[in-house]
Design a protein around this motif. Structure first.
Motif, PDB file in Angstrom:
ATOM      1  N   LYS A  30     -21.818 -51.398 110.345  1.00 23.83           N
ATOM      2  CA  LYS A  30     -21.944 -51.960 109.000  1.00 23.83           C
ATOM      3  C   LYS A  30     -20.710 -51.582 108.186  1.00 23.83           C
ATOM      4  CE  LYS A  30     -26.936 -51.762 109.052  1.00 23.83           C
ATOM      5  NZ  LYS A  30     -28.139 -51.179 108.443  1.00 23.83           N
ATOM      6  N   PRO A  31     -20.193 -52.530 107.395  1.00 22.82           N
ATOM      7  CA  PRO A  31     -18.936 -52.286 106.661  1.00 22.82           C
ATOM      8  C   PRO A  31     -18.940 -51.048 105.766  1.00 22.82           C
ATOM      9  CG  PRO A  31     -19.542 -54.588 106.538  1.00 22.82           C
ATOM     10  CD  PRO A  31     -20.693 -53.881 107.203  1.00 22.82           C
ATOM     11  N   ASP A  32     -20.065 -50.689 105.181  1.00 22.83           N
ATOM     12  CA  ASP A  32     -20.086 -49.564 104.254  1.00 22.83           C
ATOM     13  C   ASP A  32     -20.564 -48.253 104.894  1.00 22.83           C
ATOM     14  OD1 ASP A  32     -22.649 -50.479 104.642  1.00 22.83           O
ATOM     15  OD2 ASP A  32     -23.272 -50.217 102.559  1.00 22.83           O
ATOM     16  N   ALA A  33     -20.727 -48.252 106.197  1.00 20.70           N
ATOM     17  CA  ALA A  33     -21.233 -47.069 106.900  1.00 20.70           C
ATOM     18  C   ALA A  33     -20.124 -46.042 107.127  1.00 20.70           C
ATOM     19  CB  ALA A  33     -21.826 -47.481 108.247  1.00 20.70           C
ATOM     20  N   ALA A  34     -20.528 -44.799 107.307  1.00 17.45           N
ATOM     21  CA  ALA A  34     -19.564 -43.729 107.599  1.00 17.45           C
ATOM     22  C   ALA A  34     -18.801 -44.038 108.885  1.00 17.45           C
ATOM     23  CB  ALA A  34     -20.287 -42.391 107.714  1.00 17.45           C
ATOM     24  N   ALA A  36     -17.865 -46.884 109.893  1.00 15.54           N
ATOM     25  CA  ALA A  36     -16.810 -47.847 109.572  1.00 15.54           C
ATOM     26  C   ALA A  36     -15.590 -47.123 109.009  1.00 15.54           C
ATOM     27  CB  ALA A  36     -17.322 -48.884 108.578  1.00 15.54           C
ATOM     28  N   ARG A  37     -15.816 -46.112 108.207  1.00 19.33           N
ATOM     29  CA  ARG A  37     -14.692 -45.331 107.668  1.00 19.33           C
ATOM     30  C   ARG A  37     -13.978 -44.572 108.780  1.00 19.33           C
ATOM     31  NH1 ARG A  37     -18.606 -44.966 103.770  1.00 19.33           N
ATOM     32  NH2 ARG A  37     -19.317 -42.882 104.398  1.00 19.33           N
ATOM     33  N   ASP A  40     -11.940 -47.156 110.624  1.00 17.87           N
ATOM     34  CA  ASP A  40     -10.774 -47.549 109.834  1.00 17.87           C
ATOM     35  C   ASP A  40      -9.695 -46.466 109.861  1.00 17.87           C
ATOM     36  OD1 ASP A  40     -12.192 -49.852 109.305  1.00 17.87           O
ATOM     37  OD2 ASP A  40     -12.704 -49.284 107.241  1.00 17.87           O
TER      38      ASP A  40
END
Length: 83
Positions: A30-34, A36-37, A40
């Motif tokens: 999910k884009p806002d999940a940890a 994803a960070r 990134d």
């Protein structure tokens, strides 16, 4: 020299292999999940840590640590994108 040194092991891979590893490790995030960070950050730095790699390479670091014993304080293994 003071203290016992750390050992850093870099597994260098092509950009294509790196991208495939990122896709495999962080599919369906999910884009806002940890996660994803974390993904990134790996893309930004060109580095995947042993614990985040698939297959996990943290066991390799432990094996090298066992072999070297007190000669090193800590062993880190990372996947590094070349170029």
């Amino acid at each position: 020299m003071t203290g016992v040194p750390d050992l850093d092991i870099a597994v260098r891979v092509t950009p294509e292999t790196f991208d495939a590893m990122v896709a495999k490790r962080w599919s369906n995030v999910k884009p806002d999940a940890a996660r994803a960070r974390t993904r990134d950050r790996a893309i930004e730095t060109g580095k995947i840590t042993a614990g985040d790699s698939i297959p996990k390479l943290s066991g390799l670091g432990s094996q090298v640590q066992d072999i070297l014993g007190d000669e090193v304080d800590h062993v880190d293994v990372s996947i590094i994108k070349t170029g």
